[in-house]
Design a protein around this motif. Structure first.
Motif, short mmCIF file in Angstrom:
data_model
loop_
_atom_site.label_atom_id
_atom_site.label_comp_id
_atom_site.label_asym_id
_atom_site.label_seq_id
_atom_site.Cartn_x
_atom_site.Cartn_y
_atom_site.Cartn_z
N ILE A 117 -6.11 -4.41 0.46
CA ILE A 117 -4.89 -5.04 -0.05
C ILE A 117 -4.33 -4.29 -1.26
O ILE A 117 -5.00 -3.44 -1.84
CB ILE A 117 -5.17 -6.50 -0.46
N ASP A 118 -3.10 -4.67 -1.63
CA ASP A 118 -2.55 -4.28 -2.92
C ASP A 118 -2.69 -5.52 -3.82
O ASP A 118 -1.87 -6.44 -3.74
CB ASP A 118 -1.08 -3.88 -2.81
N ARG A 152 -8.30 1.45 -11.77
CA ARG A 152 -7.85 1.96 -10.47
C ARG A 152 -6.36 1.68 -10.25
O ARG A 152 -5.67 2.45 -9.61
CB ARG A 152 -8.69 1.33 -9.35
N PHE A 153 -5.89 0.57 -10.79
CA PHE A 153 -4.48 0.19 -10.66
C PHE A 153 -3.87 0.10 -12.05
O PHE A 153 -4.52 -0.34 -12.99
CB PHE A 153 -4.35 -1.16 -9.94
N VAL A 200 -3.30 -9.52 -9.55
CA VAL A 200 -2.68 -10.85 -9.49
C VAL A 200 -3.27 -11.75 -8.40
O VAL A 200 -2.88 -12.91 -8.28
CB VAL A 200 -1.15 -10.76 -9.32
N THR A 201 -4.18 -11.24 -7.60
CA THR A 201 -4.79 -12.04 -6.53
C THR A 201 -5.52 -13.23 -7.15
O THR A 201 -6.45 -13.04 -7.93
CB THR A 201 -5.77 -11.18 -5.72
N HIS A 238 -5.42 4.80 -2.70
CA HIS A 238 -6.17 4.14 -3.76
C HIS A 238 -7.68 4.11 -3.56
O HIS A 238 -8.41 3.90 -4.53
CB HIS A 238 -5.65 2.72 -3.97
N TRP A 239 -8.14 4.31 -2.33
CA TRP A 239 -9.58 4.17 -2.08
C TRP A 239 -10.23 5.45 -1.55
O TRP A 239 -11.44 5.51 -1.44
CB TRP A 239 -9.87 2.98 -1.16
N ARG A 240 -9.44 6.45 -1.22
CA ARG A 240 -9.96 7.78 -0.83
C ARG A 240 -11.31 7.76 -0.12
O ARG A 240 -12.33 8.17 -0.68
CB ARG A 240 -10.06 8.68 -2.05
#
Length: 179
Positions: free
Chosen positions: A81-82, A124-125, A130-131, A173-175
């Motif tokens: 997810i984002d 990472r972000f 906000v989850t 984002h997770w490579r």
């Protein structure tokens, strides 16, 4: 449920994209697409997508925690997810496509909140995570044609996963850390 089985419930945008990452992992007994968090009993897909029921599209996972612990489920969830997008996920916008972790007991709540905090602190972000972490509510399985969509409609699923922007986001984002 058997003695060594527990439930985990995650909303990650389109539920079609949330089944495959969990479905064939060791210790995962079943993954069901459905709706949770809202006020309408037995909602339909059309009702949920109208954003009038309060429901999220979600997956409910029955798992063996001795084989696949909840912490590992959380790690896999974040990688799909984002977690910085409050308005939905990728191409899909609206309340029903927002992300959430629905906890089934105080241990899950604690582990989810700790996991969210670690992700925020990881850097990472560059936006806030906000989850929300919410108490589990009644889970309503979605219509049969939505169940295991990635197996039933492989070509459409793959093009949707890429076209929605989810595949590119995960890769960026997770490579290589995901499935």
């Amino acid at each position: 449920m058997e003695k060594n089985e527990q439930l985990a419930t995650f909303a990650g945008g389109c539920f079609w994209c949330m089944v495959k990452p969990f479905d064939e992992q060791p210790g995962i007994i079943k993954v069901v697409s459905g709706y949770t968090g809202g006020t309408v009993e037995n909602p339909t897909y059309q009702q949920v997508c109208s954003d009038t029921t309060g429901h999220f599209e979600a997956v409910q996972i029955t798992y063996n925690p001795e084989v696949f612990p909840y912490e590992k489920l959380l790690d896999l969830f974040w990688q799909q997810i984002d977690p910085t997008d409050p308005g939905g996920q990728f191409y899909d916008r609206g309340q029903s496509y927002q992300t959430a972790i629905f906890y089934h007991d105080v241990t899950q709540k604690r582990l989810a909140e700790e996991s969210k905090h670690r992700l925020q602190e990881s850097g990472r972000f560059n936006k806030p995570i906000v989850t929300p972490v919410l108490p589990a509510k009644t889970f309503y399985p979605a219509e049969e044609y939505h169940q295991h969509y990635y197996k039933k409609n492989r070509a459409h699923y793959e093009s949707y996963h890429v076209g929605s922007g989810r595949t590119g986001f995960i890769q960026k984002h997770w490579r290589g850390e995901h499935e």
